[in-house]
Design a protein around this motif. Sequence first.
Motif, PDB file in Angstrom:
ATOM      1  N   VAL A  75       3.887  -2.715 -12.689  1.00  0.00           N
ATOM      2  CA  VAL A  75       4.801  -2.070 -12.021  1.00  0.00           C
ATOM      3  C   VAL A  75       6.185  -2.464 -11.656  1.00  0.00           C
ATOM      4  O   VAL A  75       6.976  -1.833 -11.556  1.00  0.00           O
ATOM      5  N   SER A 135      -0.462  -4.980 -13.078  1.00  0.00           N
ATOM      6  CA  SER A 135      -0.315  -3.812 -14.060  1.00  0.00           C
ATOM      7  C   SER A 135       0.983  -3.171 -14.470  1.00  0.00           C
ATOM      8  O   SER A 135       1.181  -2.344 -15.172  1.00  0.00           O
ATOM      9  N   SER A 183       3.847 -10.223 -15.869  1.00  0.00           N
ATOM     10  CA  SER A 183       2.491  -9.929 -15.702  1.00  0.00           C
ATOM     11  C   SER A 183       1.502 -10.427 -16.515  1.00  0.00           C
ATOM     12  O   SER A 183       0.213 -10.468 -16.332  1.00  0.00           O
ATOM     13  N   ARG A 221      -4.651  -6.443  -3.960  1.00  0.00           N
ATOM     14  CA  ARG A 221      -3.809  -5.404  -4.039  1.00  0.00           C
ATOM     15  C   ARG A 221      -2.538  -5.898  -4.728  1.00  0.00           C
ATOM     16  O   ARG A 221      -1.941  -5.391  -5.748  1.00  0.00           O
ATOM     17  N   SER A 222      -1.991  -6.880  -4.430  1.00  0.00           N
ATOM     18  CA  SER A 222      -0.674  -7.512  -4.741  1.00  0.00           C
ATOM     19  C   SER A 222      -0.815  -8.081  -6.241  1.00  0.00           C
ATOM     20  O   SER A 222      -0.095  -7.513  -6.920  1.00  0.00           O
ATOM     21  N   SER A 265      -3.148  -7.096  -8.422  1.00  0.00           N
ATOM     22  CA  SER A 265      -3.546  -5.666  -9.349  1.00  0.00           C
ATOM     23  C   SER A 265      -2.097  -5.043  -9.626  1.00  0.00           C
ATOM     24  O   SER A 265      -1.791  -4.783 -10.855  1.00  0.00           O
ATOM     25  N   MET A 266      -1.329  -5.025  -8.374  1.00  0.00           N
ATOM     26  CA  MET A 266       0.103  -4.375  -8.638  1.00  0.00           C
ATOM     27  C   MET A 266       0.877  -4.891  -9.812  1.00  0.00           C
ATOM     28  O   MET A 266       1.634  -4.314 -10.781  1.00  0.00           O
ATOM     29  N   TRP A 293       0.708  -1.206   0.058  1.00  0.00           N
ATOM     30  CA  TRP A 293       0.174   0.064  -0.024  1.00  0.00           C
ATOM     31  C   TRP A 293       0.607   1.344   0.040  1.00  0.00           C
ATOM     32  O   TRP A 293       1.780   1.166   0.659  1.00  0.00           O
ATOM     33  N   ARG A 336      -2.706   1.448 -10.323  1.00  0.00           N
ATOM     34  CA  ARG A 336      -2.506   0.180 -10.246  1.00  0.00           C
ATOM     35  C   ARG A 336      -3.798  -0.793 -10.083  1.00  0.00           C
ATOM     36  O   ARG A 336      -3.856  -1.916 -10.514  1.00  0.00           O
ATOM     37  N   ASP A 337      -4.544  -0.026  -9.284  1.00  0.00           N
ATOM     38  CA  ASP A 337      -6.056  -0.812  -9.307  1.00  0.00           C
ATOM     39  C   ASP A 337      -7.041  -0.860 -10.351  1.00  0.00           C
ATOM     40  O   ASP A 337      -7.894  -1.492 -10.444  1.00  0.00           O
TER      41      ASP A 337
END
Length: 295
Positions: free
Chosen positions: A148, A146, A154, A139-140, A142-143, A30, A186-187
């Motif tokens: 990142v 994305s 990915s 969240r992980s 999505s990151m 986060w 990222r989300d």
Amino acid sequence: MIRTLTTLFVLINFLLVLPVAGQESVVNVWPGDPPAWEAPEGAEADTTGPDGRQVAGRDVIRLGNVSTPQLYLYPAKDSETTVVICPGGGYSILAWDLEGTEIAEWFQKHGVSAAVLKYRVPTRNQSPRWKAPVQDIQRSVSMIRSGVFESLPSEHVGVLGFSAGGNATAHAATATERLYDAIDERDEASPVPDFAALIYAAYLNEGGKESMELADGLTVSKDTPPMFFAHAFDDRINCLGPIALFSKLKQNGIASALHVFSTGGHGFGGRDTGEAKDAWLSLCLAWMKDQQWVD
């Protein structure tokens, strides 16, 4: 003498910043505080005691009071898939090496990128106890999806969890919505994993150990990703939980794999003990190859 001491000092400092066993870096999940939850008052620490549990003759690191979720990255060369690994620990602690870093190192060695998720604990007494860890998983995913992390692929992103981590993995894989408000670009990437591996997953069935009814919050549809299961018949966590979830996947035509070994108990991780259950890692990798997530 002074030159020797200076050289030694530089060497020690160099060794202190070396990555561990192929680990590239550690990143916060986060950008600020995580979504609201009942955070512990104590500081994060290894809670292993002198009489702590051993597996295959070795101690197990028990991380407690995790308030800052982080991803420990283990990139593999020419990999097309990233596996997010969620250690177990009854939603009280994290079996960090047994069900985390050792598993990531194994996948990395076999050409699959991995990221060990240090998710929030304890949440055992919160309702639902899986919500905060699932938020960290979503969240992980999505990151990573994305893009990142330049070192992590990915294209395919899966989640692998043990015991309570397997329970959180099941909830993340079957969730029909994101369990937190999107906070950045990222989300914009999907939080749903492409596949899930549940290793002696806990709390999957409702109404007692012998129940074939899925626990509250677990729903399977034709959009649910494929799953891999590994469990022991003599596990104190009844294997009927994974079997119940597998049966729902079968009813919905979701290509999945179920392995119930006659012995192994609970919490064996990836350490070899000479039992048949030691094969689960190789079976999981073979399943991933069958699904064309691994070349």
